[in-house]
Scaffold this motif. Structure first.
Motif, PDB file in Angstrom:
ATOM      1  N   THR A 115      -1.890 -14.321  77.972  1.00 19.32           N
ATOM      2  CA  THR A 115      -2.884 -14.847  78.110  1.00 19.32           C
ATOM      3  C   THR A 115      -3.140 -14.908  79.655  1.00 19.32           C
ATOM      4  OG1 THR A 115      -0.803 -16.512  78.508  1.00 19.32           O
ATOM      5  CG2 THR A 115      -2.322 -16.360  76.563  1.00 19.32           C
ATOM      6  N   MET A 116      -1.828 -13.912  80.155  1.00 17.14           N
ATOM      7  CA  MET A 116      -2.425 -13.614  81.600  1.00 17.14           C
ATOM      8  C   MET A 116      -2.709 -12.444  82.198  1.00 17.14           C
ATOM      9  SD  MET A 116       0.983 -12.861  83.647  1.00 17.14           S
ATOM     10  CE  MET A 116       0.774 -12.385  85.559  1.00 17.14           C
ATOM     11  N   LEU A 117      -3.131 -12.345  81.322  1.00 16.20           N
ATOM     12  CA  LEU A 117      -4.329 -11.098  81.096  1.00 16.20           C
ATOM     13  C   LEU A 117      -5.285 -12.527  81.840  1.00 16.20           C
ATOM     14  CD1 LEU A 117      -3.280  -9.877  78.381  1.00 16.20           C
ATOM     15  CD2 LEU A 117      -3.311  -8.606  80.048  1.00 16.20           C
ATOM     16  N   ILE A 130       1.442  -7.680  72.294  1.00 19.94           N
ATOM     17  CA  ILE A 130       2.903  -7.745  73.594  1.00 19.94           C
ATOM     18  C   ILE A 130       2.568  -9.708  73.136  1.00 19.94           C
ATOM     19  CG2 ILE A 130       2.952  -7.741  75.833  1.00 19.94           C
ATOM     20  CD1 ILE A 130       1.985  -5.479  76.016  1.00 19.94           C
ATOM     21  N   ASN A 131       3.691  -9.968  73.070  1.00 21.70           N
ATOM     22  CA  ASN A 131       3.762 -11.640  72.868  1.00 21.70           C
ATOM     23  C   ASN A 131       3.839 -12.468  73.654  1.00 21.70           C
ATOM     24  OD1 ASN A 131       2.992 -11.061  69.872  1.00 21.70           O
ATOM     25  ND2 ASN A 131       4.958 -11.483  68.933  1.00 21.70           N
ATOM     26  N   GLY A 132       2.760 -13.158  74.234  1.00 18.25           N
ATOM     27  CA  GLY A 132       2.526 -14.031  75.091  1.00 18.25           C
ATOM     28  C   GLY A 132       3.367 -12.911  76.468  1.00 18.25           C
ATOM     29  N   TYR A 163       6.081 -10.981  86.183  1.00 16.63           N
ATOM     30  CA  TYR A 163       5.539 -10.137  86.824  1.00 16.63           C
ATOM     31  C   TYR A 163       6.947  -9.458  86.624  1.00 16.63           C
ATOM     32  CZ  TYR A 163       2.564 -12.665  89.800  1.00 16.63           C
ATOM     33  OH  TYR A 163       0.874 -12.726  90.354  1.00 16.63           O
ATOM     34  N   GLY A 164       7.320  -7.981  87.601  1.00 12.26           N
ATOM     35  CA  GLY A 164       7.900  -6.884  86.394  1.00 12.26           C
ATOM     36  C   GLY A 164       8.419  -5.821  85.765  1.00 12.26           C
ATOM     37  N   GLU A 165       7.734  -7.150  84.677  1.00 11.41           N
ATOM     38  CA  GLU A 165       6.993  -6.391  83.095  1.00 11.41           C
ATOM     39  C   GLU A 165       6.367  -5.537  83.082  1.00 11.41           C
ATOM     40  OE1 GLU A 165       6.754  -8.400  78.886  1.00 11.41           O
ATOM     41  OE2 GLU A 165       6.676  -9.494  80.444  1.00 11.41           O
TER      42      GLU A 165
END
Length: 225
Positions: free
Chosen positions: A9-11, A83-85, A89-91
Motif C-alpha cells: 500500500t505504500m506504495l 512483500i506483505n503490508g 521507513y528504514g525497511e
C-alpha cells in the motif's frame, strides 16, 4: 515510481458525408462497412452554362489502424517481490537470486514513497525512501544516471551523500541517508545505507529512474510506457 498492483500500500469513429448539389442523388453499390470499403456517389452539378453533367466521386477506404508495436520484453514486469503490508521507513528488501541478466530500471512513486529496482523486468529490490519537501520537491520525470560516486559531499548543502548517483545538474541525486519519519530531503531520493550500497553496485551510468506520482502498474506492464 509506478505503484504496484498488489497488497503493497505504500506504495471518431470517422463519418464521411457525401452530398450532391443537384436535386437527384444516386448511390451506387452501398458499402457494407464504411471503414474498409469505398463508397461511390454519382451526383449532378450545374455547369456554368446551366447544363448538369454527371460527375462520379469515389471515396477511398480509411486506412486500417497500424498494430501497436510489441513491448520490449526486457522491460516487461515479470516479477514483483512478495512483500506483505506497507514498507516502513528504514525497511528494505532485496532478492536477485537466479534473476537473469538484463537492463536495470528504477521506479520511484512519490505517493507511496517507495523505490523499486528492476533487472530485466524482475523486481529485485524495494525500499521506503526519503523525498523532498513542498518547498524543494522531488521532480517528476525520467532521469538517466549521469554520475556515480561512492563518497560524495554536496557543495550545495555541505552534507555527505554516500553512494551518490546523480540524476540532474541542479543537485537531484539518489543517495544513502537516514530514512525516518519526520525527515525530508532537498529533492533527492534518500535510501537506507545498506540498500543504497546494493543499488549503487547494481546500476550503471545511463540507467534510468522513472519518478511518478501514484502510477499503478502490475505484472505484464511495461516499465517504460
Amino acid at each position: 515510481m509506478p505503484g504496484l498492483l498488489n497488497n503493497r500500500t505504500m506504495l471518431g469513429a470517422t463519418f464521411v458525408g457525401l452530398a450532391g448539389i443537384a436535386a437527384a442523388m444516386l448511390v451506387v453499390g452501398p458499402p457494407k462497412d464504411d471503414a474498409v470499403k469505398p463508397a461511390a456517389v454519382q451526383a449532378s452539378k450545374p455547369s456554368a452554362a446551366g447544363v448538369a453533367p454527371s460527375a462520379k466521386v469515389a471515396i477511398a477506404p480509411a486506412p486500417a489502424a497500424s498494430p501497436a508495436a510489441p513491448a520490449d520484453e526486457r522491460f516487461v514486469i515479470k516479477r514483483i517481490l512478495p512483500i506483505n503490508g506497507p514498507i516502513k521507513y528504514g525497511e528494505w528488501h532485496w532478492d536477485d537470486k537466479n534473476v537473469p541478466d538484463g537492463p536495470i530500471v528504477m521506479t520511484v512513486d512519490l505517493d507511496a514513497r517507495v523505490i523499486s529496482v528492476f533487472k530485466g523486468g524482475y523486481e529485485i529490490g524495494a525500499s521506503a525512501v526519503l523525498l523532498g519537501s513542498d518547498d524543494k520537491p522531488t521532480p517528476l520525470g525520467v532521469f538517466p544516471i549521469t554520475e556515480k560516486q561512492v563518497k560524495h559531499e554536496s557543495n550545495l548543502y555541505d552534507a555527505e551523500m554516500p553512494y551518490m548517483q546523480r540524476l540532474t545538474n541542479d543537485g537531484i541525486t539518489l543517495h544513502a541517508t537516514k530514512v525516518a519519519w519526520g525527515y525530508v530531503s532537498h529533492g533527492c531520493v534518500g535510501m537506507p545505507l545498506d540498500f543504497a550500497k546494493k543499488v549503487f553496485e547494481t546500476t550503471h551510468v545511463g540507467d534510468k529512474v522513472y519518478i511518478t506520482r501514484g502510477k499503478m502498474v502490475g505484472l505484464g506492464a511495461s516499465l517504460t510506457s
